[in-house]
Scaffold this active site. Structure first.
Site, PDB file in Angstrom:
ATOM      1  N   ARG A 136       0.815  -1.218   0.000  1.00  0.00           N
ATOM      2  CA  ARG A 136       0.000   0.000   0.000  1.00  0.00           C
ATOM      3  C   ARG A 136       0.854   1.276   0.000  1.00  0.00           C
ATOM      4  O   ARG A 136       0.440   2.294   0.551  1.00  0.00           O
ATOM      5  CB  ARG A 136      -0.968   0.014   1.179  1.00  0.00           C
ATOM      6  CG  ARG A 136      -2.016  -1.093   1.124  1.00  0.00           C
ATOM      7  CD  ARG A 136      -2.909  -0.928  -0.090  1.00  0.00           C
ATOM      8  NE  ARG A 136      -4.049  -1.816  -0.071  1.00  0.00           N
ATOM      9  CZ  ARG A 136      -5.233  -1.480   0.447  1.00  0.00           C
ATOM     10  NH1 ARG A 136      -5.421  -0.303   0.961  1.00  0.00           N
ATOM     11  NH2 ARG A 136      -6.217  -2.343   0.413  1.00  0.00           N
ATOM     12  N   ARG A 182      -2.042   6.332  -0.778  1.00  0.00           N
ATOM     13  CA  ARG A 182      -2.561   6.363   0.579  1.00  0.00           C
ATOM     14  C   ARG A 182      -2.620   7.815   0.974  1.00  0.00           C
ATOM     15  O   ARG A 182      -3.491   8.524   0.544  1.00  0.00           O
ATOM     16  CB  ARG A 182      -1.691   5.527   1.530  1.00  0.00           C
ATOM     17  CG  ARG A 182      -2.261   4.133   1.718  1.00  0.00           C
ATOM     18  CD  ARG A 182      -3.429   4.153   2.704  1.00  0.00           C
ATOM     19  NE  ARG A 182      -4.460   3.178   2.376  1.00  0.00           N
ATOM     20  CZ  ARG A 182      -4.754   2.118   3.100  1.00  0.00           C
ATOM     21  NH1 ARG A 182      -4.078   1.840   4.175  1.00  0.00           N
ATOM     22  NH2 ARG A 182      -5.748   1.331   2.759  1.00  0.00           N
ATOM     23  N   ARG A 211      -5.679  12.150  -7.812  1.00  0.00           N
ATOM     24  CA  ARG A 211      -6.915  11.369  -7.727  1.00  0.00           C
ATOM     25  C   ARG A 211      -8.168  12.235  -7.580  1.00  0.00           C
ATOM     26  O   ARG A 211      -9.287  11.717  -7.667  1.00  0.00           O
ATOM     27  CB  ARG A 211      -6.837  10.419  -6.530  1.00  0.00           C
ATOM     28  CG  ARG A 211      -6.258   9.044  -6.785  1.00  0.00           C
ATOM     29  CD  ARG A 211      -7.211   8.097  -7.524  1.00  0.00           C
ATOM     30  NE  ARG A 211      -8.590   8.171  -7.063  1.00  0.00           N
ATOM     31  CZ  ARG A 211      -9.065   7.563  -5.991  1.00  0.00           C
ATOM     32  NH1 ARG A 211      -8.296   6.799  -5.276  1.00  0.00           N
ATOM     33  NH2 ARG A 211     -10.329   7.694  -5.636  1.00  0.00           N
ATOM     34  N   ASP A 241      -6.338  -2.679  -7.990  1.00  0.00           N
ATOM     35  CA  ASP A 241      -6.967  -3.264  -6.803  1.00  0.00           C
ATOM     36  C   ASP A 241      -7.295  -4.725  -7.083  1.00  0.00           C
ATOM     37  O   ASP A 241      -7.469  -5.122  -8.243  1.00  0.00           O
ATOM     38  CB  ASP A 241      -8.234  -2.509  -6.398  1.00  0.00           C
ATOM     39  CG  ASP A 241      -8.660  -2.893  -4.976  1.00  0.00           C
ATOM     40  OD1 ASP A 241      -8.112  -2.312  -4.019  1.00  0.00           O
ATOM     41  OD2 ASP A 241      -9.495  -3.800  -4.822  1.00  0.00           O
ATOM     42  N   TYR A 283     -15.146 -11.186  -0.316  1.00  0.00           N
ATOM     43  CA  TYR A 283     -15.872  -9.985  -0.765  1.00  0.00           C
ATOM     44  C   TYR A 283     -17.110 -10.348  -1.581  1.00  0.00           C
ATOM     45  O   TYR A 283     -18.167  -9.734  -1.434  1.00  0.00           O
ATOM     46  CB  TYR A 283     -14.952  -9.069  -1.584  1.00  0.00           C
ATOM     47  CG  TYR A 283     -13.956  -8.323  -0.721  1.00  0.00           C
ATOM     48  CD1 TYR A 283     -14.384  -7.328   0.154  1.00  0.00           C
ATOM     49  CD2 TYR A 283     -12.602  -8.619  -0.751  1.00  0.00           C
ATOM     50  CE1 TYR A 283     -13.493  -6.648   0.967  1.00  0.00           C
ATOM     51  CE2 TYR A 283     -11.693  -7.942   0.054  1.00  0.00           C
ATOM     52  CZ  TYR A 283     -12.145  -6.958   0.908  1.00  0.00           C
ATOM     53  OH  TYR A 283     -11.267  -6.292   1.722  1.00  0.00           O
TER      54      TYR A 283
END
Ligand code: CP3
Length: 352
Positions: free
Chosen positions: A34, A38, A47, A83, A158
């Site tokens: 990660r 972040r 972003r 992801d 998930y």
């Protein structure tokens, strides 16, 4: 020799790939799970206004975000910005990543009829990944790029729960209640994950990591019977490329031997098991990655350095390839300078 193929030679000789192969290194290589995307201000800036999953489909943006921690911290490897749910979205599942929550699936997968929604992933479904990896291989020079995928169990959690879950109740209910349906679901996901890894390797990724973040929720016997075969299939599918395969999970102290057995070349270890003990559990012939407690990053620099030195010393006792990392991902709100200082410390402290 072209610049590109000369870079490929340098990449193979990088401390990161050498450590993954258990070869001698000039210093211990370090990267952070990660690390891309972040709390870096430059990340938040690029972003702005772009939803997470959409950002993963824009090759130039993906390359920029992947490069940011490499430029800022001088880490020894780049992790591809994407992801674990990107391949699931790419085959048409209705899912989203909710900020501060994680992946959320509109219609969970609970029955045999639901399995039909999980078709194979074709390279054409993720052209943007091929393009982004290609851009990165040009920009990274001698720094290796790590591709990744979610392991079948973590993806299944998930899909079956419909979102993040603490106890994985629906997932385990399927595993115990309908082992055949579970096995078929895991097999479908193994095909999707290995196809996703292949796309990244063929485009130029020089190592891959399989994230089984939530496998620590399982007892060893259940892991062996219900999870290991599917993860082993993913590793088998990419074995012939010869790139190091890293296998990581959280709270997997009791599973380290089995996670190695699944076929990894490098086993990721969280902070709960010291690396010398992890080496005994994993068995010979595999490198280790880890294992500083990410929470330590919020302590003063001297405490971070004491803890990092302990990790390096314990790894030396383990006597095998070691890639320094955190025991899990960089926490949001981490001071980026603490990471830069840590990279520098690991390099200086481990110089041979
Ligand atoms: O630096 C990197 O590691 C780059 C890429 C990366 C992301 N997710 C980007 C991301 C990687 C390797 C992942 C893997 C991933 N995704 C895992 C396995 C690793 C782990 O932490 O155990 C898991 C379980 C997921 C699922 C997922 N996606 C979660 C739990 C979250 C966080 C939700 C939140 O906001 O707290 C995401 C979203 C996500 N994936 C973000 C990033 C940068 C945050 C999204 C944003 O910035 O809006």
């Amino acid at each position: 020799m072209s610049a590109q193929s000369q870079n490929a030679v340098f990449v193979q000789d990088s401390p990161f790939l050498r450590a993954c192969r258990g070869e001698a290194v000039p210093y211990t290589p370090v990267w952070f799970m990660r690390q891309a995307g972040r709390s870096l201000p430059e990340y938040l800036k690029v972003r702005e206004g772009i939803p997470m999953l959409e950002s993963c489909t824009r090759p130039e943006l993906v390359a920029e975000i992947t490069m940011q921690p490499v430029r800022r911290h001088g880490v020894d490897a780049a992790i591809f910005f994407s992801d674990i749910v990107v391949p699931l979205k790419a085959i048409g599942l209705d899912l989203d990543i909710k900020p501060g929550v994680g992946p959320v699936v509109a219609d969970p997968i609970r029955t045999r009829a639901d399995l039909a929604r999980l078709r194979d992933l074709e390279p054409e479904d993720v052209r943007y990944i091929t393009e982004a990896v290609g851009l990165l291989v040009g920009q990274l020079g001698a720094v290796p790029l790590i591709g990744f995928a979610g392991a079948p169990f973590t993806l299944a959690s998930y899909l079956v729960e419909g979102g993040p879950s603490r106890n994985h109740e629906h997932t385990k209910a399927m595993m115990y209640g309908d082992p055949e349906l579970w096995r078929d679901l895991m097999d479908r996901l193994a095909d999707i994950s290995s196809a996703f890894l292949k796309v990244q390797i063929e485009a130029g990724a020089s190592a891959v990591q399989l994230f089984d973040s939530w496998a620590g929720a399982l007892a060893p016997a259940d892991y062996r019977r219900h999870v290991l075969p599917a993860s082993a299939k993913v590793f088998d599918e990419v074995a012939s490329y010869g790139v190091p395969r890293i296998h990581f999970g959280v709270g997997t102290g009791e599973l380290l031997g089995l996670m190695g057995e699944a076929g990894a070349d490098v086993v990721g270890v969280d902070w709960r098991v010291p690396l010398d003990e992890a080496a005994r559990r994993v068995g010979p012939g595999k490198a280790l990655q880890g294992n500083l407690d990410p929470a330590v990053l919020f302590a003063p620099t001297s405490a971070v350095e004491d803890k990092a030195r302990q990790v390096l010393d314990t790894a030396r006792t383990a006597g095998r390839g070691h890639v320094f990392n955190l025991g899990h991902g960089v926490p949001p709100n981490t001071d980026p300078d603490a990471l830069t200082r840590l990279v520098d410390f690991v390099h200086r402290e481990s110089e041979r």
